[in-house]
Every structure is written in C-alpha cells, then in structure tokens.
Motif scaffolding. Structure first.
Motif, PDB file in Angstrom:
ATOM      1  N   ASP A  62       3.086  92.042  45.270  1.00  0.00           N
ATOM      2  CA  ASP A  62       3.705  90.734  45.491  1.00  0.00           C
ATOM      3  C   ASP A  62       5.217  90.911  45.437  1.00  0.00           C
ATOM      4  O   ASP A  62       5.779  91.250  44.398  1.00  0.00           O
ATOM      5  CB  ASP A  62       3.244  89.749  44.420  1.00  0.00           C
ATOM      6  N   GLY A 112       7.555  89.607  42.769  1.00  0.00           N
ATOM      7  CA  GLY A 112       7.488  90.209  41.445  1.00  0.00           C
ATOM      8  C   GLY A 112       8.297  91.491  41.354  1.00  0.00           C
ATOM      9  O   GLY A 112       9.296  91.670  42.054  1.00  0.00           O
ATOM     10  N   VAL A 162       5.614  81.500  42.910  1.00  0.00           N
ATOM     11  CA  VAL A 162       4.338  81.695  43.599  1.00  0.00           C
ATOM     12  C   VAL A 162       4.527  81.417  45.086  1.00  0.00           C
ATOM     13  O   VAL A 162       5.161  80.432  45.473  1.00  0.00           O
ATOM     14  CB  VAL A 162       3.261  80.756  43.010  1.00  0.00           C
ATOM     15  N   HIS A 169      -0.237  89.099  42.378  1.00  0.00           N
ATOM     16  CA  HIS A 169      -0.190  87.892  41.560  1.00  0.00           C
ATOM     17  C   HIS A 169      -1.389  87.017  41.919  1.00  0.00           C
ATOM     18  O   HIS A 169      -1.556  86.621  43.071  1.00  0.00           O
ATOM     19  CB  HIS A 169       1.115  87.142  41.812  1.00  0.00           C
ATOM     20  N   LYS A 170      -2.227  86.728  40.915  1.00  0.00           N
ATOM     21  CA  LYS A 170      -3.458  85.987  41.158  1.00  0.00           C
ATOM     22  C   LYS A 170      -3.184  84.632  41.809  1.00  0.00           C
ATOM     23  O   LYS A 170      -3.871  84.227  42.753  1.00  0.00           O
ATOM     24  CB  LYS A 170      -4.214  85.805  39.845  1.00  0.00           C
ATOM     25  N   SER A 200      -0.651  83.693  43.665  1.00  0.00           N
ATOM     26  CA  SER A 200      -0.217  83.848  45.058  1.00  0.00           C
ATOM     27  C   SER A 200      -1.395  84.201  45.960  1.00  0.00           C
ATOM     28  O   SER A 200      -1.492  83.716  47.091  1.00  0.00           O
ATOM     29  CB  SER A 200       0.875  84.919  45.161  1.00  0.00           C
TER      30      SER A 200
END
Length: 202
Positions: free
Chosen positions: A13, A16, A91, A124-125, A127
């Motif tokens: 991601d 991040g 996000v 990222h969960k 996202s």
C-alpha cells in the motif's frame, strides 16, 4: 556458488511505509537476490527521496528486462490505477487496488517460473476492503492463488521456526479462534514442512 534468485518485491500500500522500506533495503537486497520491484515508479522515487538515496528507477515491461544493481531499480508497474490522489496515511481504494494488482502479477510471474519468490511490503486491510476485496492481507490471497486451504504463516530466523495459530484478528476474538482442531492442524502442517526450512524433526 549458486546463482542469486530473482525475487519480486511488491510495493504494498503506497499510502504506508512500503515505498520507503523498499528503497532503504534495496542496496542490501541486491547482495542476496536479483530483485525487481512490482509497484509504481513515481511512488518508488518518493521512497528513494525519503531514504535520501540516489538509485535510478527504471520502468520495465518484463521482470527480465533490466539487471538490478544497488544504483538501478527495475520497476514493473502492473496496474492501471491512478495513484496521483493517494495521500500518505489515508485509506485509499486506489492504493488497495494497486496493491492487489501488484501482488497478483507477482504471483503470476512466480507461478510461470520467471521468479523464485515474492517479498510483500505491507498491505492495508481497510484499503483492500475499500477496493472491494475480501482478504485481510496477502497470506489469504496467496493461499487462494496456490489453491491451498491448509496454510499457516511462519517466521523463520536463525534456528527458530514459529507458526502462527491466528492472524488478522482482534485480541477479543482470539480465544474463540484457538481450538483443539486448529492447534492440531497447524502442528501437523509444521511437522510436515519443517524439513523444507532446514529444521530437524525431534
């Protein structure tokens, strides 16, 4: 000495730490493998700027196209997502879709024999979910791609091998997930796979 393996480094991601971590690790990666980044060249350049490194990002169409060196970073974009509106720390469905695309391309390249393995920067969960994907992380996506239901995440370091019984759970939900059946399943899997990681069965 055996030839170094080609490893595909997915950028994860981009909102991040992935781009910066990949940039900082790059010089050392080149001593252990022939790494190729599967990600976005512009975000990779941002990572290099954060790390104050002067390597050159080279967009490529195939993983074999450019030889990686500490000063040259081949980058396979492998997504049609527009990441110009992504903001660090926020996000983003676009970032989630791109991370998914990159991991899928790395899986395809590896299964086709053009790479020896994959290293994933963090996904990222939220996202991924914003992009419409159900997986909480790369482990589950990789398991599905490999058509395997009997999987566990394992950490390997020195003489230590640790298989996790639960992943991607809140602490509150862990007690319900720790069952006799799950413990036996992971123990059997670990016993079966330990020799592949240089561990001796007791």
């Amino acid at each position: 000495m055996p030839p170094l393996p080609r490893l595909l480094i997915t950028l994860g991601d981009v909102a991040g730490i992935g781009p910066e971590i990949v940039a900082r690790a790059w010089p050392d990666l080149c001593t252990h493998a022939h790494p190729v980044v599967v990600g976005d060249p512009l975000w990779l350049e941002r990572g290099l700027a954060l790390a104050a490194l002067s390597a050159r990002v080279v967009p490529v169409a195939t993983v074999e196209e450019v030889e990686p060196t500490p000063d040259v970073m081949p980058c396979l974009r492998a997504t049609q997502q527009d990441l110009s509106a992504v903001r660090v720390g926020e996000v983003s469905a676009a970032a989630g879709r791109a991370a998914y695309d990159w991991l899928c391309r790395a899986i395809d390249e590896t299964l086709a024999g053009r790479a020896g393995g994959i290293v994933t920067a963090p996904l990222h969960k939220e996202s991924l979910h914003a992009a419409g994907y159900p997986w909480p992380g790369p482990t589950e996506l990789l398991a599905e791609a490999a058509a395997s239901t009997d999987v566990a995440m394992m950490f390997v370091g020195g003489g230590l091998r640790v298989a996790l019984l639960t992943i991607h759970r809140s602490l509150r939900s862990v007690p319900d997930a720790v069952t006799r059946e799950q413990l036996l399943r992971v123990a059997r899997l670990l016993r079966r796979e330990l020799p592949r990681f240089g561990a001796q069965r007791a």
